[in-house]
Write a protein that holds these residues in place. Structure first.
Motif, short mmCIF file in Angstrom:
data_model
loop_
_atom_site.label_atom_id
_atom_site.label_comp_id
_atom_site.label_asym_id
_atom_site.label_seq_id
_atom_site.Cartn_x
_atom_site.Cartn_y
_atom_site.Cartn_z
N ILE A 278 -78.65 -1.81 -35.82
CA ILE A 278 -77.89 -0.77 -36.51
C ILE A 278 -78.12 -0.87 -38.01
O ILE A 278 -78.01 -1.96 -38.59
N ALA A 279 -78.42 0.25 -38.64
CA ALA A 279 -78.52 0.34 -40.10
C ALA A 279 -77.34 1.19 -40.57
O ALA A 279 -77.32 2.40 -40.36
N PHE A 280 -76.35 0.55 -41.17
CA PHE A 280 -75.15 1.24 -41.62
C PHE A 280 -75.11 1.21 -43.14
O PHE A 280 -75.21 0.14 -43.75
N LYS A 281 -75.00 2.38 -43.75
CA LYS A 281 -74.95 2.47 -45.21
C LYS A 281 -73.67 3.19 -45.60
O LYS A 281 -73.34 4.23 -45.03
N LYS A 282 -72.97 2.65 -46.58
CA LYS A 282 -71.72 3.25 -47.06
C LYS A 282 -71.69 3.18 -48.57
O LYS A 282 -72.01 2.16 -49.16
N ARG A 283 -71.33 4.29 -49.16
CA ARG A 283 -71.17 4.34 -50.61
C ARG A 283 -69.68 4.41 -50.90
O ARG A 283 -69.02 5.37 -50.48
N ARG A 284 -69.17 3.42 -51.58
CA ARG A 284 -67.72 3.35 -51.78
C ARG A 284 -67.22 4.48 -52.66
O ARG A 284 -67.92 4.91 -53.59
N GLY B 70 -79.31 3.93 -35.52
CA GLY B 70 -79.73 2.85 -34.64
C GLY B 70 -81.21 2.98 -34.31
O GLY B 70 -81.79 4.05 -34.40
N HIS B 71 -81.80 1.84 -33.94
CA HIS B 71 -83.23 1.83 -33.61
C HIS B 71 -83.49 0.81 -32.52
O HIS B 71 -82.93 -0.28 -32.52
N ARG B 72 -84.34 1.16 -31.56
CA ARG B 72 -84.79 0.23 -30.52
C ARG B 72 -86.30 0.25 -30.50
O ARG B 72 -86.92 1.31 -30.35
#
Length: 103
Positions: free
Chosen positions: A73-79, A88-90
């Motif tokens: 999982i690549a999760f990006k959040k800008r506060r 997600g990637h497989r």
């Protein structure tokens, strides 16, 4: 006896009977595979190092199964921006059973 082979941009140390997981190869389960890029061949303590490959050496294997890796999982959040993204990637993988080493 063992060998170091290169496939999919990675190097693997293999011996007869080993099962390795490599990047996706074409073919169904039971298909024979030959690895020509043998970088090192060792038998009975005497090692032969290739420059870049060992001449006349090859590793024979058989495709055990076509599978996929666990999801990453690549999760990006800008506060304070109310902005987030989850992807997600497989990766496609192939499990290969090494049958013999020739050289």
């Amino acid at each position: 006896m063992f060998a170091v082979i290169r496939t999919g941009g990675k190097q693997y140390s293999v011996a007869a009977g080993d099962i390795i997981t490599v990047m996706a190869l074409e073919g169904e389960a039971g298909t024979a595979v030959t690895f020509e890029e043998v970088l090192l061949l060792s038998k009975e303590g005497a090692a032969t190092i290739g420059a870049p490959h060992v001449a006349g050496a090859k590793v024979l294997g058989e495709i055990a199964e076509q599978t996929r890796s666990p999801k990453s999982i690549a999760f990006k959040k800008r506060r304070r921006q109310n902005s987030k993204r989850k992807r997600g990637h497989r990766q496609d993988l192939t499990r290969v059973k090494i049958t013999s080493i020739e050289g």
